[in-house]
Each structure stands twice: as C-alpha cells, then as structure tokens.
Scaffold this motif. Structure first.
Motif, PDB file in Angstrom:
ATOM      1  N   VAL A   1       0.835  -1.208   0.000  1.00 17.01           N
ATOM      2  CA  VAL A   1       0.000   0.000   0.000  1.00 17.01           C
ATOM      3  C   VAL A   1       0.866   1.252   0.000  1.00 17.01           C
ATOM      4  O   VAL A   1       0.594   2.227  -0.716  1.00 17.01           O
ATOM      5  CB  VAL A   1      -0.944  -0.017   1.219  1.00 17.01           C
ATOM      6  CG1 VAL A   1      -1.753   1.272   1.286  1.00 17.01           C
ATOM      7  CG2 VAL A   1      -1.863  -1.228   1.163  1.00 17.01           C
ATOM      8  N   LEU A   2       1.954   1.232   0.804  1.00 15.26           N
ATOM      9  CA  LEU A   2       2.844   2.388   0.861  1.00 15.26           C
ATOM     10  C   LEU A   2       3.555   2.597  -0.473  1.00 15.26           C
ATOM     11  O   LEU A   2       3.706   3.732  -0.937  1.00 15.26           O
ATOM     12  CB  LEU A   2       3.863   2.202   1.986  1.00 15.26           C
ATOM     13  CG  LEU A   2       4.871   3.344   2.181  1.00 15.26           C
ATOM     14  CD1 LEU A   2       4.145   4.652   2.467  1.00 15.26           C
ATOM     15  CD2 LEU A   2       5.844   3.013   3.300  1.00 15.26           C
ATOM     16  N   ARG A   3       3.975   1.499  -1.105  1.00 19.06           N
ATOM     17  CA  ARG A   3       4.633   1.632  -2.407  1.00 19.06           C
ATOM     18  C   ARG A   3       3.674   2.201  -3.448  1.00 19.06           C
ATOM     19  O   ARG A   3       4.052   3.050  -4.266  1.00 19.06           O
ATOM     20  CB  ARG A   3       5.163   0.269  -2.866  1.00 19.06           C
ATOM     21  CG  ARG A   3       6.288  -0.281  -2.001  1.00 19.06           C
ATOM     22  CD  ARG A   3       7.068  -1.348  -2.759  1.00 19.06           C
ATOM     23  NE  ARG A   3       6.203  -2.397  -3.264  1.00 19.06           N
ATOM     24  CZ  ARG A   3       5.881  -3.496  -2.586  1.00 19.06           C
ATOM     25  NH1 ARG A   3       6.349  -3.672  -1.357  1.00 19.06           N
ATOM     26  NH2 ARG A   3       5.098  -4.421  -3.117  1.00 19.06           N
TER      27      ARG A   3
ATOM     28  N   PHE B   1       1.913   6.783  -6.647  1.00 20.12           N
ATOM     29  CA  PHE B   1       0.797   7.641  -7.062  1.00 20.12           C
ATOM     30  C   PHE B   1       1.199   9.110  -7.041  1.00 20.12           C
ATOM     31  O   PHE B   1       0.939   9.862  -7.982  1.00 20.12           O
ATOM     32  CB  PHE B   1      -0.397   7.392  -6.137  1.00 20.12           C
ATOM     33  CG  PHE B   1      -1.560   8.314  -6.390  1.00 20.12           C
ATOM     34  CD1 PHE B   1      -2.427   8.087  -7.442  1.00 20.12           C
ATOM     35  CD2 PHE B   1      -1.782   9.412  -5.569  1.00 20.12           C
ATOM     36  CE1 PHE B   1      -3.498   8.938  -7.681  1.00 20.12           C
ATOM     37  CE2 PHE B   1      -2.848  10.265  -5.792  1.00 20.12           C
ATOM     38  CZ  PHE B   1      -3.708  10.025  -6.857  1.00 20.12           C
ATOM     39  N   TRP B   2       1.867   9.552  -5.961  1.00 11.33           N
ATOM     40  CA  TRP B   2       2.242  10.957  -5.846  1.00 11.33           C
ATOM     41  C   TRP B   2       3.494  11.291  -6.638  1.00 11.33           C
ATOM     42  O   TRP B   2       3.716  12.454  -6.991  1.00 11.33           O
ATOM     43  CB  TRP B   2       2.448  11.327  -4.372  1.00 11.33           C
ATOM     44  CG  TRP B   2       1.162  11.464  -3.632  1.00 11.33           C
ATOM     45  CD1 TRP B   2       0.658  10.615  -2.702  1.00 11.33           C
ATOM     46  CD2 TRP B   2       0.195  12.505  -3.771  1.00 11.33           C
ATOM     47  NE1 TRP B   2      -0.558  11.047  -2.251  1.00 11.33           N
ATOM     48  CE2 TRP B   2      -0.868  12.216  -2.891  1.00 11.33           C
ATOM     49  CE3 TRP B   2       0.112  13.650  -4.550  1.00 11.33           C
ATOM     50  CZ2 TRP B   2      -1.986  13.030  -2.768  1.00 11.33           C
ATOM     51  CZ3 TRP B   2      -1.001  14.462  -4.428  1.00 11.33           C
ATOM     52  CH2 TRP B   2      -2.032  14.157  -3.549  1.00 11.33           C
TER      53      TRP B   2
ATOM     54  N   LYS C   1      -2.604  13.982 -10.885  1.00 16.30           N
ATOM     55  CA  LYS C   1      -3.117  15.057 -11.739  1.00 16.30           C
ATOM     56  C   LYS C   1      -4.313  14.572 -12.552  1.00 16.30           C
ATOM     57  O   LYS C   1      -5.325  15.274 -12.673  1.00 16.30           O
ATOM     58  CB  LYS C   1      -2.014  15.559 -12.663  1.00 16.30           C
ATOM     59  CG  LYS C   1      -0.814  16.139 -11.934  1.00 16.30           C
ATOM     60  CD  LYS C   1       0.259  16.585 -12.905  1.00 16.30           C
ATOM     61  CE  LYS C   1       1.487  17.109 -12.169  1.00 16.30           C
ATOM     62  NZ  LYS C   1       2.560  17.515 -13.115  1.00 16.30           N
ATOM     63  N   TYR C   2      -4.175  13.361 -13.105  1.00 18.91           N
ATOM     64  CA  TYR C   2      -5.302  12.806 -13.857  1.00 18.91           C
ATOM     65  C   TYR C   2      -6.495  12.558 -12.937  1.00 18.91           C
ATOM     66  O   TYR C   2      -7.652  12.773 -13.325  1.00 18.91           O
ATOM     67  CB  TYR C   2      -4.879  11.511 -14.547  1.00 18.91           C
ATOM     68  CG  TYR C   2      -3.834  11.709 -15.620  1.00 18.91           C
ATOM     69  CD1 TYR C   2      -4.111  12.452 -16.763  1.00 18.91           C
ATOM     70  CD2 TYR C   2      -2.567  11.161 -15.494  1.00 18.91           C
ATOM     71  CE1 TYR C   2      -3.158  12.641 -17.745  1.00 18.91           C
ATOM     72  CE2 TYR C   2      -1.602  11.343 -16.473  1.00 18.91           C
ATOM     73  CZ  TYR C   2      -1.904  12.084 -17.596  1.00 18.91           C
ATOM     74  OH  TYR C   2      -0.958  12.271 -18.562  1.00 18.91           O
TER      75      TYR C   2
END
Length: 368
Positions: free
Chosen positions: A178-180, A185-186, A192-193
C-alpha cells in the motif's frame, strides 16, 4: 627659499639665475622635493636618476629666466605625475598581494574542508561495513560446532556423509504494498489525472443537481456535518499532540474524522439519491470537493509555521518583515478560501435552511 643645490658651486647661467632669483630658487626647492619623493615611490630609481640627468642637460641650455621657469615648472609637474603613477602601481601590487594571500588561504581552507569531508566519509563507510559484519559474526558465533565426519572407507560402503545444512538467507524487508502504491501515485502524474477526472465528474454532478436529477446536499445542516467532521478530526489530533500524546493516537483521531466524513457522505448520498449514476457522481463530487479544500487549506496552514529563506542581499530585519507580511497574506487567503467554499457549499444545497441532526441521520430514501 634657497635652491636645492650649493650655490657656491654654480657653474652656468641656469644655476646662477636660480641662486640669484628668489622665485626660481623656490621652484627649484619644490622640484628637489618632488624628485626625492619620486625616488622614494619608484621601483626603478636608476632610470629616474638617468632621466633627471638628461633633464638637467636640457635645463642648462636655457639662456633666459622665462625658459628656466617653464622648464622647471614642467619638470615639477612630470615628477608629481610620476610619483602618483608609481604610488598607484605600488598600491595595485599590494592589493594583488593581499588578494593572492586571501586566495591561497581560501584554497587551503577548502582543501582542509575536503579532507575532513573525505575522512568523515571514510569513517562512515567503515562504520557501515562494521554494522554489516556484526550480524554475520554474531550468527557465526551462535552456530554450533559441527562434528567432523570420518571419511568414507571401502570397508563401510553403506556409509553416506550427510550434506551440511545450509541456513536460508534472511529476506530483505520490503515496504508494504500500500505504501509503495501511494508513493508511486504521488511521484507520477496519476494524481493530476485523478484531480482532473474528479473535477469533471464534480461539474457533471453539480449540473445534475441543479437540474434536480441528483442531490449533493439536502440542506445547510447536511453540508455542515460532512465538512465539519474532517476539521473536528484535525483539531482533535492537534489537541492530542499538544497534550504530548503518542503520534499514533493523533493519527487515529485524524483518521477517524476523515473516515466518518466519508461514511456520512456515502450515507447521505444513498439517502437522498436513487440510481447508480447519480449516487456515483455525487459521492465522487463530495470527496473531490472536500479533499481539494482541506488539502489546500492544510498546505496554507503549514506554510504559516515555516519562514521562507532570506533572499540575497536582504537584511534579517527586512526578511522578518517580509515573512510577517506573507503570513498575513496567507491568513487572508485562508479566510477568503473558507468563505468562498462555504458560499459554494450553500449554493449546492437543495433547501436553503437548517434542519435537525436527527432528520439528517434518518435513512428515508426519496427520488432525487
């Protein structure tokens, strides 16, 4: 004022005229001091002496006092300029020497600093290697000694040497999946999408709300509950941190406020909307609005607790005044955004009125 030489030894018209005329004697005295000053300033006294001897031969050719006056006056001007130039050269040479000394000192300091950095790096590398070797040595020390197996012989053909047991390698700890995923994602353009898609869906939901095909907020109380829950969680987390509670407790308080806001948004959407399309659009719109608002407000509030770096050539007092002015502008921006968001939230309420909390929590589905 007497001449600069012994008048008893005057040998020509020029010297005799200088000794007899007080004005010319004064000019000659000034010329003598200028010549001595030039000798003190110059780095090439022999050249100046040769130049003075050549000038004396020119002076001795004068046959009138006017010629002597002009020749001696020109020589005084020349010697003054010569002294000024030589003094400038000496000053420039001294300045260059100071710069060279400063540059040499700076290079020596940089060399010493680089050597210290290199020594520190080597020490850190050695420390890291020692830390890596320590668990291995500890593991070897704890391994029980193995008995020496006798070599197989032809007299005991059934004897088989057992294979040495190999310890499995310790797996390297990895970050949770989950952290990866969150970091990826960021780090990329995915957020942005996501923001763009959420904004488009929000616009569509607002359009359906005003065409009465969907309902974003039923009334002011409904909007206030959903928007206040994350703020209550954040304030509770800050109070717990102020009370020096563990960070986990503060995180739980903040997470509880966010989860309750999401849960209430889903509950209120199902309560006031029908159809999968309307429910989906309204839920996405609510989450997008509240996420963007609190993210922007959170970043602005965080900027209030940090001072920007002092700019080049800016004094400390000016930097403090600029930081104070920027904080006031940030506070005004936070206030303006909060007022604008409140007005926008009121605009997307179906009924412009407040109702009781119990009415907002009643699950009574009705067509949108």
């Amino acid at each position: 004022m007497s001449a600069s030489f012994n008048c008893s030894k005057a040998a020509n018209f020029a010297e005799s005229s200088i000794c007899k005329d007080g004005y010319l004697s004064g000019v000659d005295n000034i010329l003598g001091r200028a010549y001595q000053k030039a000798l003190d300033e110059t780095e090439h006294p022999d050249d100046l002496r040769q130049s003075q001897r050549e000038w004396l031969s020119v002076r001795d050719q004068c046959t009138t006092q006017k010629c002597l006056d002009q020749t001696m006056g020109a020589r005084v001007t020349f010697l003054d300029n010569y002294s000024r130039v030589e003094k400038s050269k000496a000053y420039a040479a001294e300045e260059k020497l100071r710069k060279d000394e400063y540059e040499a000192q700076r290079q020596a300091e940089e060399l010493a600093s680089s050597q210290r950095d290199e020594q520190y790096r080597i020490a850190q590398e050695q420390s890291r290697q020692q830390r890596q070797q320590s668990p291995q040595q500890h593991q070897v020390a704890q391994t029980p000694p193995q008995s020496v197996q006798p070599a197989p012989s032809s007299q005991n053909p059934a004897y088989v040497v057992p294979a040495q047991q190999v310890r499995p390698a310790q797996p390297v700890a990895e970050k949770p999946a989950v952290l990866r995923m969150w970091q990826a994602f960021w780090a990329g353009p995915a957020w942005k999408y996501t923001l763009l898609i959420g904004s488009l869906i929000t616009c569509l939901a607002i359009w359906r709300h005003h065409t009465e095909a969907a309902t974003i907020y039923t009334d002011y109380t409904d909007a206030a509950i959903r928007n206040a829950l994350p703020a209550i969680g954040a304030v509770s987390a800050l109070i717990l941190r102020w009370l020096e509670m563990p960070g986990l407790v503060s995180g739980i308080a903040l997470g509880t406020g966010i989860i309750l806001a999401i849960a209430y948004a889903v509950f209120a959407t199902f309560r006031t909307n029908q159809g999968a399309l309307s429910i989906t659009l309204v839920i996405v719109a609510k989450l997008t609005l509240i996420t963007v608002f609190y993210a922007v407000i959170g970043m602005l509030i965080a900027s209030l607790f940090s001072n920007s770096a002092r700019r080049k050539g800016e004094s400390q007092a000016r930097a403090a005044a600029r930081n104070s002015r920027e904080k006031k502008q940030t506070m005004a921006l936070i206030t303006g955004l909060s007022v604008a968001y409140t007005a926008f939230t009121a605009w997307v309420c179906r009924r412009p009125e407040f109702t009781s909390f119990s009415e907002c929590l009643e699950f009574d589905t009705a067509p949108a």
